[in-house]
Design an enzyme around this catalytic site. Sequence first.
Site, PDB file in Angstrom:
ATOM      1  N   HIS A  72       0.847  -1.200   0.000  1.00  0.00           N
ATOM      2  CA  HIS A  72       0.000   0.000   0.000  1.00  0.00           C
ATOM      3  C   HIS A  72       0.876   1.241   0.000  1.00  0.00           C
ATOM      4  CE1 HIS A  72      -4.123  -1.687   1.481  1.00  0.00           C
ATOM      5  NE2 HIS A  72      -3.596  -2.392   0.500  1.00  0.00           N
ATOM      6  N   TYR A 200      -8.895   5.843   7.390  1.00  0.00           N
ATOM      7  CA  TYR A 200      -9.071   6.233   8.794  1.00  0.00           C
ATOM      8  C   TYR A 200     -10.065   7.396   8.776  1.00  0.00           C
ATOM      9  CZ  TYR A 200      -4.756   3.663   9.995  1.00  0.00           C
ATOM     10  OH  TYR A 200      -3.800   2.695  10.185  1.00  0.00           O
ATOM     11  N   PRO A 292      -3.963   1.194  18.728  1.00  0.00           N
ATOM     12  CA  PRO A 292      -3.718   0.642  17.393  1.00  0.00           C
ATOM     13  C   PRO A 292      -3.801   1.659  16.250  1.00  0.00           C
ATOM     14  CG  PRO A 292      -5.840  -0.094  18.245  1.00  0.00           C
ATOM     15  CD  PRO A 292      -5.166   0.624  19.359  1.00  0.00           C
ATOM     16  N   LYS A 296       1.374   0.441  15.118  1.00  0.00           N
ATOM     17  CA  LYS A 296       2.775   0.339  15.522  1.00  0.00           C
ATOM     18  C   LYS A 296       3.121  -0.864  16.411  1.00  0.00           C
ATOM     19  CE  LYS A 296       4.392   3.658  13.336  1.00  0.00           C
ATOM     20  NZ  LYS A 296       4.495   2.982  12.063  1.00  0.00           N
ATOM     21  N   TYR A 384       4.285   6.831   9.941  1.00  0.00           N
ATOM     22  CA  TYR A 384       3.410   5.685   9.670  1.00  0.00           C
ATOM     23  C   TYR A 384       4.207   4.558   9.017  1.00  0.00           C
ATOM     24  CZ  TYR A 384      -0.851   3.123   8.538  1.00  0.00           C
ATOM     25  OH  TYR A 384      -1.829   2.159   8.467  1.00  0.00           O
TER      26      TYR A 384
HETATM   27  P1  RFL Z   1       1.413 -10.901  22.257  1.00  0.00           P
HETATM   28  O1  RFL Z   1       0.979 -11.024  20.852  1.00  0.00           O
HETATM   29  O2  RFL Z   1       0.418 -10.452  23.265  1.00  0.00           O
HETATM   30  O3  RFL Z   1       2.024 -12.310  22.691  1.00  0.00           O
HETATM   31  C1  RFL Z   1       2.339 -12.608  24.039  1.00  0.00           C
HETATM   32  C2  RFL Z   1       2.229 -14.108  24.221  1.00  0.00           C
HETATM   33  O4  RFL Z   1       2.612 -14.429  25.556  1.00  0.00           O
HETATM   34  C3  RFL Z   1       1.697 -15.383  26.066  1.00  0.00           C
HETATM   35  N1  RFL Z   1       1.708 -15.294  27.536  1.00  0.00           N
HETATM   36  C4  RFL Z   1       2.291 -16.214  28.340  1.00  0.00           C
HETATM   37  N2  RFL Z   1       2.963 -17.342  28.053  1.00  0.00           N
HETATM   38  C5  RFL Z   1       3.436 -18.067  29.117  1.00  0.00           C
HETATM   39  N3  RFL Z   1       3.238 -17.704  30.411  1.00  0.00           N
HETATM   40  C6  RFL Z   1       2.577 -16.577  30.728  1.00  0.00           C
HETATM   41  N4  RFL Z   1       2.369 -16.215  31.977  1.00  0.00           N
HETATM   42  C7  RFL Z   1       2.075 -15.765  29.665  1.00  0.00           C
HETATM   43  N5  RFL Z   1       1.373 -14.613  29.615  1.00  0.00           N
HETATM   44  C8  RFL Z   1       1.175 -14.345  28.328  1.00  0.00           C
HETATM   45  C9  RFL Z   1       0.376 -14.992  25.443  1.00  0.00           C
HETATM   46  O5  RFL Z   1      -0.567 -16.067  25.449  1.00  0.00           O
HETATM   47  C10 RFL Z   1       0.810 -14.606  24.046  1.00  0.00           C
HETATM   48  O6  RFL Z   1       0.796 -15.701  23.161  1.00  0.00           O
HETATM   49  O7  RFL Z   1       2.657  -9.898  22.392  1.00  0.00           O
HETATM   50  P2  RFL Z   1       3.893  -9.633  21.389  1.00  0.00           P
HETATM   51  O8  RFL Z   1       4.487 -10.914  20.911  1.00  0.00           O
HETATM   52  O9  RFL Z   1       4.722  -8.619  22.081  1.00  0.00           O
HETATM   53  O10 RFL Z   1       3.227  -8.962  20.084  1.00  0.00           O
HETATM   54  C11 RFL Z   1       2.623  -7.696  20.163  1.00  0.00           C
HETATM   55  C12 RFL Z   1       1.501  -7.593  19.130  1.00  0.00           C
HETATM   56  O11 RFL Z   1       0.652  -8.708  19.265  1.00  0.00           O
HETATM   57  C13 RFL Z   1       0.700  -6.294  19.294  1.00  0.00           C
HETATM   58  O12 RFL Z   1       1.536  -5.212  19.577  1.00  0.00           O
HETATM   59  C14 RFL Z   1      -0.118  -5.952  18.031  1.00  0.00           C
HETATM   60  O13 RFL Z   1      -1.095  -6.913  17.779  1.00  0.00           O
HETATM   61  C15 RFL Z   1      -0.777  -4.579  18.178  1.00  0.00           C
HETATM   62  N6  RFL Z   1      -1.658  -4.236  17.054  1.00  0.00           N
HETATM   63  C16 RFL Z   1      -1.129  -3.765  15.866  1.00  0.00           C
HETATM   64  N7  RFL Z   1       0.202  -3.678  15.701  1.00  0.00           N
HETATM   65  C17 RFL Z   1       0.731  -3.278  14.493  1.00  0.00           C
HETATM   66  O14 RFL Z   1       1.953  -3.196  14.383  1.00  0.00           O
HETATM   67  N8  RFL Z   1      -0.062  -2.990  13.399  1.00  0.00           N
HETATM   68  C18 RFL Z   1      -1.429  -3.062  13.495  1.00  0.00           C
HETATM   69  O15 RFL Z   1      -2.091  -2.848  12.488  1.00  0.00           O
HETATM   70  C19 RFL Z   1      -2.013  -3.436  14.763  1.00  0.00           C
HETATM   71  N9  RFL Z   1      -3.339  -3.538  14.917  1.00  0.00           N
HETATM   72  C20 RFL Z   1      -3.049  -4.344  17.207  1.00  0.00           C
HETATM   73  C21 RFL Z   1      -3.865  -3.974  16.093  1.00  0.00           C
HETATM   74  C22 RFL Z   1      -3.619  -4.811  18.387  1.00  0.00           C
HETATM   75  C23 RFL Z   1      -4.982  -4.896  18.489  1.00  0.00           C
HETATM   76  N10 RFL Z   1      -5.528  -5.388  19.703  1.00  0.00           N
HETATM   77  C24 RFL Z   1      -6.454  -6.436  19.777  1.00  0.00           C
HETATM   78  C25 RFL Z   1      -4.938  -4.992  20.954  1.00  0.00           C
HETATM   79  C26 RFL Z   1      -5.233  -4.053  16.199  1.00  0.00           C
HETATM   80  C27 RFL Z   1      -5.799  -4.475  17.396  1.00  0.00           C
HETATM   81  C28 RFL Z   1      -7.314  -4.504  17.476  1.00  0.00           C
HETATM   82  C1  PHB Z   2      -5.832  -3.882  10.997  1.00  0.00           C
HETATM   83  O1  PHB Z   2      -5.927  -4.163   9.790  1.00  0.00           O
HETATM   84  O2  PHB Z   2      -6.180  -4.672  11.889  1.00  0.00           O
HETATM   85  C2  PHB Z   2      -5.314  -2.552  11.379  1.00  0.00           C
HETATM   86  C3  PHB Z   2      -4.780  -1.720  10.412  1.00  0.00           C
HETATM   87  C4  PHB Z   2      -4.305  -0.460  10.776  1.00  0.00           C
HETATM   88  C5  PHB Z   2      -4.378  -0.063  12.100  1.00  0.00           C
HETATM   89  C6  PHB Z   2      -4.888  -0.908  13.070  1.00  0.00           C
HETATM   90  C7  PHB Z   2      -5.368  -2.156  12.705  1.00  0.00           C
HETATM   91  O3  PHB Z   2      -3.946   1.182  12.439  1.00  0.00           O
END
Ligand code: RFL
Ligand code: PHB
Length: 393
Positions: A72, A200, A292, A296, A384
């Site tokens: 994109h 957005y 989110p 990042k 971004y």
């Molecule tokens: P995770 O993915 O939370 O993984 C942590 C893992 O640790 C396990 N765990 C344990 N294991 C053993 N013993 C324990 N006591 C434990 N406690 C926890 C968990 O089960 C899990 O498997 O963290 P990690 O690896 O640091 O990754 C971070 C990312 O997942 C997170 O930052 C992103 O998903 C955030 N995020 C986005 N990031 C982007 O870069 N681009 C995006 O477009 C984006 N969109 C989003 C997002 C996060 C969202 N939510 C749901 C918060 C959109 C959403 C809606």
């Molecule tokens: C997503 O596709 O889940 C998504 C994309 C951009 C964002 C957050 C989430 O800023």
Amino acid sequence: MRTQVAIIGAGPAGLLLGQLLHRAGIDAVILEQRSREYVLGRIRAGVLEPGTVEVLDYAGVSKRLHSDGLTHDGIEIGFEGRRHRIDFKDLIGSSVTVYGQTEITRDLMEARAAGGAVSLYEVHDVAVHDIASHSPKVSFVRNGVADTIECDFIAGCDGFHGVSRPSIPAGALTLHERTYPFGWLGVLADVPPSWPELIYANSDRGFALASMRSPTRVRCYVQCPLQDRIEEWSDGRFWDEFRRRIGGDVAERMITGPSIEKGIAPLRSFVAEPMQFGNLFLAGDAAHIVPPTGAKGLNLAASDVWYLYQGLREFYRERSRAGLDRYSQRCLGRVWKAARFSWWMTTQLHRFPGTDAFHDKIQAAELDYLFSSRAAQCSLAENYVGLPLDPRS
Ligand code: RFL
Ligand code: PHB
């Protein structure tokens, strides 16, 4: 059991670190409290910075990303009934890749299984011990049997609710936090997106994001009150609200379908400093959370892991702790800039309950400035698409 690096958590941070270490011949064991299927069922991030793609290339797990990921060159921002394009390619000569976190996780799990590296899923009561010493340990229970791993280092990749960060003695960490008075309600549906790039939208009914996972799968969000329960949001209500907020030609031509996943996530900014204590190193959401809106979170997890991997590789190759000692400092420069950008995007694009006309006028002026100034657009594009991983070395 003994290993060189014990990794807690099999999210993207833990799995990516495991993969990088495995390729460098450094032994690591991953401990995850959930099942593989549960981890793969979590729908989260979708946007990758070029720096993250480079790390995934280096880790040898980007084949599917390059064949299935979508490039994109910009995003659109909707405000007051109009959409304005921020053209990354034209402004800064760069782009992002749309590829789901679930797919990255799957690619990393497959690479780990193919390489024969050890991952223990569904482990319970994980606890870290002797983290200030040269022989830290991780204890856990698996299939009802208690066990301990002895190691040189522990990587706390266990997310915001994990055990690693709370194991650091009180007083050694400073915690910075902002919560926001709304959440994101997200829906995943198997219908083709009727928008070529992410939109957005700041509408007078609140924020909405039109995203996608593939040419046949959409990911859409609306800002919602924190106290809303998922049962209150039928698919019909969600699509109706989304349409009203996105508006214009997109609302008219978009195709809707049954949700295959639906959830509400609160928004938070959080940074723990420093990101290390003794031989325990925090990476990803274990150390910081961003709302989110800036896409990042996953990208920061990848850059932390890259720095940690470099420090560990230097230690095992050259017996030097220099990189490890600098780990937190290296990460935090980037973390705070991403925290700032995510806070800024959130502040400009959402409707905050209880604010006055002054607040609304300032928000409108900020967005008007963005739409009319190439300098402001360059700043958004640069942040971004992602700041460089390593500006100083
Ligand atoms: P995770 O993915 O939370 O993984 C942590 C893992 O640790 C396990 N765990 C344990 N294991 C053993 N013993 C324990 N006591 C434990 N406690 C926890 C968990 O089960 C899990 O498997 O963290 P990690 O690896 O640091 O990754 C971070 C990312 O997942 C997170 O930052 C992103 O998903 C955030 N995020 C986005 N990031 C982007 O870069 N681009 C995006 O477009 C984006 N969109 C989003 C997002 C996060 C969202 N939510 C749901 C918060 C959109 C959403 C809606
Ligand atoms: C997503 O596709 O889940 C998504 C994309 C951009 C964002 C957050 C989430 O800023």
